[in-house]
Motif scaffolding. Structure first.
Motif, PDB file in Angstrom:
ATOM      1  N   LEU A  36       0.933 -15.144  -3.757  1.00 42.94           N
ATOM      2  CA  LEU A  36       0.362 -14.129  -4.643  1.00 42.94           C
ATOM      3  C   LEU A  36       0.743 -12.757  -4.114  1.00 42.94           C
ATOM      4  O   LEU A  36       0.337 -12.377  -3.017  1.00 42.94           O
ATOM      5  CB  LEU A  36      -1.160 -14.267  -4.707  1.00 42.94           C
ATOM      6  N   LEU A  37       1.528 -12.022  -4.875  1.00 45.37           N
ATOM      7  CA  LEU A  37       1.908 -10.664  -4.511  1.00 45.37           C
ATOM      8  C   LEU A  37       0.934  -9.680  -5.138  1.00 45.37           C
ATOM      9  O   LEU A  37       0.453  -9.893  -6.255  1.00 45.37           O
ATOM     10  CB  LEU A  37       3.331 -10.368  -5.000  1.00 45.37           C
ATOM     11  N   THR A  38       0.645  -8.603  -4.422  1.00 44.26           N
ATOM     12  CA  THR A  38      -0.248  -7.568  -4.949  1.00 44.26           C
ATOM     13  C   THR A  38       0.558  -6.310  -5.225  1.00 44.26           C
ATOM     14  O   THR A  38       1.474  -5.954  -4.486  1.00 44.26           O
ATOM     15  CB  THR A  38      -1.358  -7.233  -3.941  1.00 44.26           C
ATOM     16  N   ALA A  39       0.218  -5.624  -6.320  1.00 41.40           N
ATOM     17  CA  ALA A  39       0.908  -4.401  -6.706  1.00 41.40           C
ATOM     18  C   ALA A  39      -0.112  -3.338  -7.080  1.00 41.40           C
ATOM     19  O   ALA A  39      -1.169  -3.650  -7.643  1.00 41.40           O
ATOM     20  CB  ALA A  39       1.847  -4.660  -7.882  1.00 41.40           C
ATOM     21  N   THR A  40       0.194  -2.077  -6.775  1.00 34.99           N
ATOM     22  CA  THR A  40      -0.724  -0.985  -7.086  1.00 34.99           C
ATOM     23  C   THR A  40      -0.023   0.110  -7.882  1.00 34.99           C
ATOM     24  O   THR A  40       1.191   0.272  -7.812  1.00 34.99           O
ATOM     25  CB  THR A  40      -1.291  -0.344  -5.799  1.00 34.99           C
ATOM     26  N   ASP A  41      -0.840   0.866  -8.610  1.00 34.92           N
ATOM     27  CA  ASP A  41      -0.372   2.039  -9.339  1.00 34.92           C
ATOM     28  C   ASP A  41      -1.590   2.902  -9.642  1.00 34.92           C
ATOM     29  O   ASP A  41      -2.669   2.364  -9.929  1.00 34.92           O
ATOM     30  CB  ASP A  41       0.316   1.625 -10.650  1.00 34.92           C
ATOM     31  N   ALA A  88       1.645  -0.256   1.974  1.00 36.58           N
ATOM     32  CA  ALA A  88       2.866  -1.054   1.828  1.00 36.58           C
ATOM     33  C   ALA A  88       3.636  -1.098   3.146  1.00 36.58           C
ATOM     34  O   ALA A  88       4.134  -2.156   3.545  1.00 36.58           O
ATOM     35  CB  ALA A  88       3.740  -0.477   0.712  1.00 36.58           C
ATOM     36  N   ARG A  89       3.727   0.016   3.820  1.00 44.07           N
ATOM     37  CA  ARG A  89       4.466   0.050   5.093  1.00 44.07           C
ATOM     38  C   ARG A  89       3.864  -0.916   6.111  1.00 44.07           C
ATOM     39  O   ARG A  89       4.579  -1.545   6.890  1.00 44.07           O
ATOM     40  CB  ARG A  89       4.460   1.467   5.671  1.00 44.07           C
ATOM     41  N   PHE A  90       2.545  -1.019   6.110  1.00 42.81           N
ATOM     42  CA  PHE A  90       1.878  -1.852   7.110  1.00 42.81           C
ATOM     43  C   PHE A  90       1.583  -3.261   6.606  1.00 42.81           C
ATOM     44  O   PHE A  90       0.919  -4.044   7.276  1.00 42.81           O
ATOM     45  CB  PHE A  90       0.588  -1.171   7.573  1.00 42.81           C
ATOM     46  N   GLY A  91       2.066  -3.589   5.408  1.00 42.03           N
ATOM     47  CA  GLY A  91       1.931  -4.944   4.904  1.00 42.03           C
ATOM     48  C   GLY A  91       0.585  -5.280   4.301  1.00 42.03           C
ATOM     49  O   GLY A  91       0.295  -6.451   4.046  1.00 42.03           O
ATOM     50  N   ALA A  92      -0.252  -4.265   4.042  1.00 39.46           N
ATOM     51  CA  ALA A  92      -1.557  -4.531   3.440  1.00 39.46           C
ATOM     52  C   ALA A  92      -1.453  -4.813   1.954  1.00 39.46           C
ATOM     53  O   ALA A  92      -2.310  -5.486   1.376  1.00 39.46           O
ATOM     54  CB  ALA A  92      -2.498  -3.351   3.671  1.00 39.46           C
ATOM     55  N   ILE A  93      -0.415  -4.267   1.298  1.00 40.34           N
ATOM     56  CA  ILE A  93      -0.095  -4.612  -0.082  1.00 40.34           C
ATOM     57  C   ILE A  93       1.388  -4.925  -0.138  1.00 40.34           C
ATOM     58  O   ILE A  93       2.147  -4.622   0.789  1.00 40.34           O
ATOM     59  CB  ILE A  93      -0.440  -3.476  -1.073  1.00 40.34           C
ATOM     60  N   ASP A  94       1.819  -5.510  -1.238  1.00 44.40           N
ATOM     61  CA  ASP A  94       3.206  -5.946  -1.340  1.00 44.40           C
ATOM     62  C   ASP A  94       4.094  -4.956  -2.085  1.00 44.40           C
ATOM     63  O   ASP A  94       5.199  -4.655  -1.648  1.00 44.40           O
ATOM     64  CB  ASP A  94       3.265  -7.315  -2.030  1.00 44.40           C
ATOM     65  N   ASP A 245       9.995   8.087 -10.587  1.00 49.88           N
ATOM     66  CA  ASP A 245       9.103   7.239  -9.797  1.00 49.88           C
ATOM     67  C   ASP A 245       9.932   6.188  -9.064  1.00 49.88           C
ATOM     68  O   ASP A 245      11.031   5.825  -9.496  1.00 49.88           O
ATOM     69  CB  ASP A 245       8.084   6.530 -10.703  1.00 49.88           C
ATOM     70  N   VAL A 246       9.369   5.676  -7.971  1.00 47.50           N
ATOM     71  CA  VAL A 246      10.079   4.685  -7.167  1.00 47.50           C
ATOM     72  C   VAL A 246       9.192   3.457  -6.981  1.00 47.50           C
ATOM     73  O   VAL A 246       7.998   3.583  -6.692  1.00 47.50           O
ATOM     74  CB  VAL A 246      10.458   5.256  -5.788  1.00 47.50           C
ATOM     75  N   LEU A 247       9.777   2.297  -7.168  1.00 45.30           N
ATOM     76  CA  LEU A 247       9.067   1.032  -6.956  1.00 45.30           C
ATOM     77  C   LEU A 247       9.465   0.506  -5.579  1.00 45.30           C
ATOM     78  O   LEU A 247      10.638   0.269  -5.310  1.00 45.30           O
ATOM     79  CB  LEU A 247       9.429   0.020  -8.045  1.00 45.30           C
ATOM     80  N   LEU A 248       8.466   0.332  -4.721  1.00 46.72           N
ATOM     81  CA  LEU A 248       8.704  -0.045  -3.331  1.00 46.72           C
ATOM     82  C   LEU A 248       8.015  -1.360  -2.996  1.00 46.72           C
ATOM     83  O   LEU A 248       6.987  -1.704  -3.589  1.00 46.72           O
ATOM     84  CB  LEU A 248       8.157   1.036  -2.388  1.00 46.72           C
ATOM     85  N   MET A 249       8.567  -2.056  -2.021  1.00 46.33           N
ATOM     86  CA  MET A 249       7.951  -3.281  -1.524  1.00 46.33           C
ATOM     87  C   MET A 249       7.838  -3.220  -0.015  1.00 46.33           C
ATOM     88  O   MET A 249       8.687  -2.645   0.672  1.00 46.33           O
ATOM     89  CB  MET A 249       8.773  -4.511  -1.927  1.00 46.33           C
ATOM     90  N   SER A 250       6.780  -3.787   0.505  1.00 48.02           N
ATOM     91  CA  SER A 250       6.595  -3.878   1.946  1.00 48.02           C
ATOM     92  C   SER A 250       7.729  -4.681   2.566  1.00 48.02           C
ATOM     93  O   SER A 250       8.052  -5.777   2.107  1.00 48.02           O
ATOM     94  CB  SER A 250       5.259  -4.556   2.247  1.00 48.02           C
ATOM     95  N   ARG A 251       8.342  -4.152   3.607  1.00 48.82           N
ATOM     96  CA  ARG A 251       9.398  -4.886   4.299  1.00 48.82           C
ATOM     97  C   ARG A 251       8.851  -6.192   4.869  1.00 48.82           C
ATOM     98  O   ARG A 251       9.507  -7.234   4.836  1.00 48.82           O
ATOM     99  CB  ARG A 251       9.976  -4.014   5.415  1.00 48.82           C
ATOM    100  N   GLN A 252       7.626  -6.145   5.373  1.00 47.18           N
ATOM    101  CA  GLN A 252       6.995  -7.340   5.933  1.00 47.18           C
ATOM    102  C   GLN A 252       6.848  -8.422   4.866  1.00 47.18           C
ATOM    103  O   GLN A 252       7.152  -9.593   5.104  1.00 47.18           O
ATOM    104  CB  GLN A 252       5.622  -6.961   6.503  1.00 47.18           C
ATOM    105  N   SER A 253       6.402  -8.026   3.683  1.00 49.58           N
ATOM    106  CA  SER A 253       6.232  -8.985   2.590  1.00 49.58           C
ATOM    107  C   SER A 253       7.575  -9.501   2.096  1.00 49.58           C
ATOM    108  O   SER A 253       7.734 -10.693   1.788  1.00 49.58           O
ATOM    109  CB  SER A 253       5.478  -8.329   1.431  1.00 49.58           C
ATOM    110  N   PHE A 254       8.547  -8.605   2.024  1.00 46.92           N
ATOM    111  CA  PHE A 254       9.882  -8.983   1.548  1.00 46.92           C
ATOM    112  C   PHE A 254      10.525  -9.994   2.490  1.00 46.92           C
ATOM    113  O   PHE A 254      11.081 -11.012   2.051  1.00 46.92           O
ATOM    114  CB  PHE A 254      10.741  -7.727   1.440  1.00 46.92           C
TER     115      PHE A 254
END
Length: 334
Positions: A36-41, A88-94, A245-254
């Motif tokens: 389950l991936l989480t996304a925010t906006d 996202a950087r710390f892997g708390a969200i994806d 706008d930029v869509l980003l993903m956590s490196r940890q999650s990726f």
């Protein structure tokens, strides 16, 4: 020690865990090994960036037979954009969608997308992004625990205020305007004679109602969805920036995904750009008509005067070789 980072991770874990449990217990239970991936906006549920990420989730679920799923937290449910970047950087969200201006300090190449009067139009911006500029900027996120998935355009940023029409830069003198926490936009407002006031999007409406600020600058879609038009009745078509706008993903999650899933996520995110653009174009026209029906007063500006006033800022940033090279590439698509 219990730090803010721990708090963000723990809080999101508490939010996401029930969702994952609910998925596993539903009649349409997720297959073994489901993720389950989480996304925010910070934007509302029907905002084009939100619906585009929703499309990503639906597409991933269909293509993986439910093994990859996505849950969205829109409308700023998990905090402001600056907080989302850290989460996202710390892997708390994806996954998170953020305004490029909020990324300028940590990721210098994004400055080239935000500088005043670099893009001539939405069409110009889209040609440049599709022509390789987006790929160059997205690669720059690899150094800071993030993966750049896609760049969503965000329309023309213009001025709106509670006082009077803005036709020339001198009409901004003395106005207190909300800006995002971006050095470029703070410097630009000062150069034009306004008093920049960094403030979150969510606090802007009350700021205008209580006369803490006189107005702001943003795109038409946000002007409408945030209901700022109810407080600020003057819209001036300055088109001073097309900061996307930029869509980003956590490196940890990726990195936790399989190689095949990583490719699928990136490909789906890139495909979502066209989904977002189609929805943006339609919803922007609807938003403009809605605020016009409300009685908002529109005016054109003296564009040569604004370009001339903003040029010293542009030239200062172009002293940086990487930004100068990126800007030349952008200009080639004009």
């Amino acid at each position: 020690m219990f730090t803010r980072r721990n708090f963000l991770a723990t809080s999101l874990g508490a939010l996401a865990a029930p969702a994952l449990t609910a998925c596993s217990r539903s009649s349409n239970a997720a297959p073994a090994g489901a993720q389950l991936l989480t996304a925010t906006d910070v934007h509302v549920a029907d905002y084009p960036t939100v619906t585009a990420v929703k499309w990503i989730g639906q597409t991933l679920e269909e293509k993986t037979g439910g093994r990859l799923r996505l849950r969205q937290y829109h409308s700023g449910q998990l905090g402001r954009e600056s907080e989302a970047i850290d989460m996202a950087r710390f892997g708390a969200i994806d996954i998170t969608r953020v305004y490029s201006g909020a990324l300028n300090n940590a990721f210098p190449l994004t400055q080239g997308l935000c500088l005043p009067y670099v893009f001539e139009s939405v069409a110009h911006m889209r040609r440049a992004l599709d022509g390789g500029v987006a790929d160059t900027v997205l690669q720059g996120f690899e150094t800071r625990d993030l993966v750049g998935l896609a760049i969503y355009d965000s329309g023309a940023r213009c001025f709106y205020n509670t006082k009077h029409p803005i036709v020339e830069p001198k009409d901004l003198h003395g106005l207190k305007l909300r800006v995002a926490s971006s050095d470029i936009f703070i410097q630009l407002m000062r150069l034009l004679g306004a008093n920049p006031t960094p403030m979150s999007l969510g606090d802007t409406f009350s700021g205008m109602e209580t006369h803490m600020i006189d107005g702001a600058e943003n795109n038409m879609r946000s002007f409408h969805s945030s209901r700022h038009f109810e407080a600020a009745h003057y819209w001036s078509q300055s088109d001073h920036s097309y900061a996307p706008d930029v869509l980003l993903m956590s490196r940890q999650s990726f990195d936790a995904l399989s190689p095949a899933d990583r490719t699928l996520v990136i490909e789906t995110a890139r495909e979502s750009v066209q989904v977002m653009r189609e929805q943006w174009d339609a919803s922007e026209n609807t938003a403009r008509q809605a605020v016009a029906d409300f009685g908002i007063k529109f005016n054109e500006v003296d564009m040569p005067a604004f370009r001339k006033a903003a040029d010293p800022l542009l030239q200062r940033y172009l002293q940086q070789p990487e930004l100068a090279a990126l800007t030349r590439r952008i200009r080639d698509f004009a």
